[in-house]
Design a protein around this motif. Structure first.
Motif, short mmCIF file in Angstrom:
data_model
loop_
_atom_site.label_atom_id
_atom_site.label_comp_id
_atom_site.label_asym_id
_atom_site.label_seq_id
_atom_site.Cartn_x
_atom_site.Cartn_y
_atom_site.Cartn_z
N GLY A 69 6.16 6.71 11.40
CA GLY A 69 4.94 7.43 11.06
C GLY A 69 4.06 7.72 12.27
O GLY A 69 3.29 8.67 12.26
N LEU A 70 4.18 6.90 13.30
CA LEU A 70 3.39 7.09 14.52
C LEU A 70 4.25 7.62 15.67
O LEU A 70 3.74 8.36 16.52
CB LEU A 70 2.75 5.76 14.94
N PHE B 58 -4.31 0.93 8.87
CA PHE B 58 -3.53 2.02 9.47
C PHE B 58 -2.40 2.47 8.54
O PHE B 58 -1.48 3.15 8.96
CB PHE B 58 -2.95 1.54 10.81
N SER B 59 -2.52 2.09 7.25
CA SER B 59 -1.44 2.38 6.31
C SER B 59 -1.30 3.87 5.98
O SER B 59 -0.28 4.29 5.45
CB SER B 59 -1.63 1.58 5.01
N SER B 60 -2.33 4.66 6.30
CA SER B 60 -2.21 6.10 6.06
C SER B 60 -1.24 6.74 7.06
O SER B 60 -0.73 7.84 6.81
CB SER B 60 -3.58 6.77 6.18
N VAL B 61 -0.98 6.06 8.16
CA VAL B 61 -0.04 6.56 9.18
C VAL B 61 1.29 5.82 9.09
O VAL B 61 2.35 6.44 8.98
CB VAL B 61 -0.64 6.40 10.60
N ILE B 62 1.24 4.50 9.18
CA ILE B 62 2.46 3.69 9.02
C ILE B 62 2.40 3.05 7.64
O ILE B 62 1.65 2.10 7.41
CB ILE B 62 2.55 2.60 10.11
N HIS B 63 3.18 3.58 6.74
CA HIS B 63 3.15 3.09 5.36
C HIS B 63 3.74 1.68 5.29
O HIS B 63 4.58 1.28 6.10
CB HIS B 63 3.93 4.03 4.44
N SER B 64 3.29 0.94 4.30
CA SER B 64 3.83 -0.39 4.06
C SER B 64 5.34 -0.32 3.86
O SER B 64 5.85 0.62 3.22
CB SER B 64 3.16 -1.00 2.83
N TYR B 65 6.07 -1.28 4.43
CA TYR B 65 7.52 -1.30 4.25
C TYR B 65 8.04 -2.74 4.17
O TYR B 65 7.37 -3.67 4.61
CB TYR B 65 8.23 -0.51 5.35
#
Length: 258
Positions: free
Chosen positions: A152-153, A211-218
């Motif tokens: 995501g980043l 920062f979950s809007s860029v790097i989603h939870s996984y």
């Protein structure tokens, strides 16, 4: 008949399952100085941390035992590739699978996940930076860990819209923030909380933003080598479910956050 005892030993060994034969030599790969609190090596050389404690609990009471081998991250990946058909454990995520540099770490993951991770931006309080969308970072420099993947980043880093400097540890990341080499440190939430906890009295100097809007939870899983025996894996998968259902994994995570 004088060779009967030798033949009998060979016959017995040949009937044992691979996991029993090699139970004493399952390598557990550890990343040096970059994976806290997932993997920690203390001053005495003892292996601790969320993943390390889970591995210990998973194998507890079984015939298998893990032998830790610690390397710098890129060296660890090289050793994983070199021993990919051997018997080893580590951890990984399907979110990292499409990155060629860490493919070996994520080629064979546990069916059941261990827990989910999310990411934060760690900044100095005096920087007075407020993050709400990715464009807020355009033209700025972020701090990342050497060799790590940031789903995501990474595309923004590759395009140059956001610059980066890479450091070898969380301690070095805080030093880089203090020296203003970067505006923010991109880190997993559990790592950020642990880093702030270990910084003690100086924790008030830092703030973090979701920062979950860029790097989603996984999800994070255990990672298996190609050669790890299927019956051993079946046992591990069963134990993962037991640890999750009993709340033991949550308790392990809690120990390193507060």
């Amino acid at each position: 008949m004088k060779y009967w005892h030798i033949f009998r030993t060979i016959l017995i060994l040949s009937t044992l399952s691979p996991s029993l034969l090699y139970a004493h030599s399952v390598t557990y790969f550890v990343t040096e100085h970059q994976a806290e609190p997932l993997q920690i090596i203390d001053d005495t050389g003892q292996h601790l941390g969320i993943i390390s404690d889970i591995v210990t609990s998973v194998l507890k009471g079984s015939t298998a035992s893990a032998i830790p081998k610690a390397y710098p991250f890129k060296r660890m990946l090289h050793m994983m590739e070199k021993e990919k058909d051997g018997h080893w454990l580590s951890y990984g995520s399907p979110a990292w699978f499409n990155t060629s540099s860490v493919e070996v770490q994520n080629n064979r993951l546990s069916i059941h996940s261990l827990f989910d991770v999310s990411h934060l931006l760690l900044t100095e309080t005096k920087a007075q930076f407020h993050f709400s969308r990715i464009e807020d970072l355009f033209g700025h420099t972020v701090i990342t860990l050497k060799g790590f993947t940031y789903p995501g980043l990474d595309a923004y880093l590759a395009s140059g819209q956001i610059a980066k400097i890479e450091v070898g540890s969380h301690k070095n990341a805080l030093m880089a923030l203090k020296a203003r080499r970067g505006l923010a440190f991109v880190t997993m939430k559990n790592r950020a909380l642990y880093t702030l906890k270990m910084s003690g009295k100086e924790s008030h100097k830092y703030q973090f933003a979701d920062f979950s809007s860029v790097i989603h939870s996984y999800p994070i899983h255990l990672a298996y080598s190609n050669g790890l025996p299927d019956d051993l894996i079946e046992m591990i998968e069963s134990r993962i479910l037991e640890l999750k259902e009993s709340g033991e994994i949550d308790a392990i995570i809690e120990r390193y956050q507060h």
